[in-house]
Design a protein around this motif. Structure first.
Motif, mmCIF file in Angstrom:
data_model
loop_
_atom_site.group_PDB
_atom_site.id
_atom_site.type_symbol
_atom_site.label_atom_id
_atom_site.label_comp_id
_atom_site.label_asym_id
_atom_site.label_seq_id
_atom_site.Cartn_x
_atom_site.Cartn_y
_atom_site.Cartn_z
ATOM 1 N N LYS A 40 25.870 18.911 74.740
ATOM 2 C CA LYS A 40 25.402 19.289 73.486
ATOM 3 C C LYS A 40 24.983 21.020 74.318
ATOM 4 O O LYS A 40 24.275 21.264 74.778
ATOM 5 C CB LYS A 40 24.211 18.534 72.981
ATOM 6 N N PRO A 41 25.061 21.902 73.034
ATOM 7 C CA PRO A 41 24.389 23.119 73.469
ATOM 8 C C PRO A 41 22.573 23.682 73.331
ATOM 9 O O PRO A 41 22.157 22.227 72.397
ATOM 10 C CB PRO A 41 24.718 24.499 72.203
ATOM 11 N N ARG A 42 22.108 23.826 74.446
ATOM 12 C CA ARG A 42 20.409 23.835 74.414
ATOM 13 C C ARG A 42 20.674 25.267 73.743
ATOM 14 O O ARG A 42 20.857 26.297 72.968
ATOM 15 C CB ARG A 42 20.376 23.874 76.025
ATOM 16 N N GLU A 43 19.442 24.978 73.517
ATOM 17 C CA GLU A 43 18.638 26.285 72.809
ATOM 18 C C GLU A 43 17.858 27.121 74.503
ATOM 19 O O GLU A 43 17.622 26.248 75.427
ATOM 20 C CB GLU A 43 17.129 25.824 72.650
#
Length: 91
Positions: A40-43
């Motif tokens: 999942k793309p992280r902040e």
């Protein structure tokens, strides 16, 4: 007959083990991503330096920056040098 087999295995070992290791590694790599799932793309996280600077700014926001300790007051609490700790005080 056994000496010939062992000599052949010793000679051709790299040609046999490399493809086997490659296949085992590829299967393990894909199996791991199948079990984990897609990442999942992280902040974007702030660095420690940025967090420290923000904390310092928050601390200084309510303080009067003209009220600081004098140099003499700061030197009162500094420890003596480690080499002078056991020496008797000069009078």
């Amino acid at each position: 007959m056994w000496p010939v087999v062992w000599a052949a295995m010793r000679t051709y070992a790299p040609y046999v083990t490399f493809p086997v290791a490659f296949v085992v590694g590829a299967v393990g790599y894909h199996l791991e991503w199948f079990i984990r799932g897609t990442p999942k793309p992280r902040e974007e996280e702030k660095s420690i330096l940025e967090l420290r600077e923000e904390r310092k700014l928050r601390e200084q926001a309510g303080m009067d920056s003209t009220q600081v300790l004098s140099l003499k007051e700061k030197l009162e609490f500094t420890p003596k040098a480690a080499l002078n700790r056991n020496r008797p005080e000069k009078s």
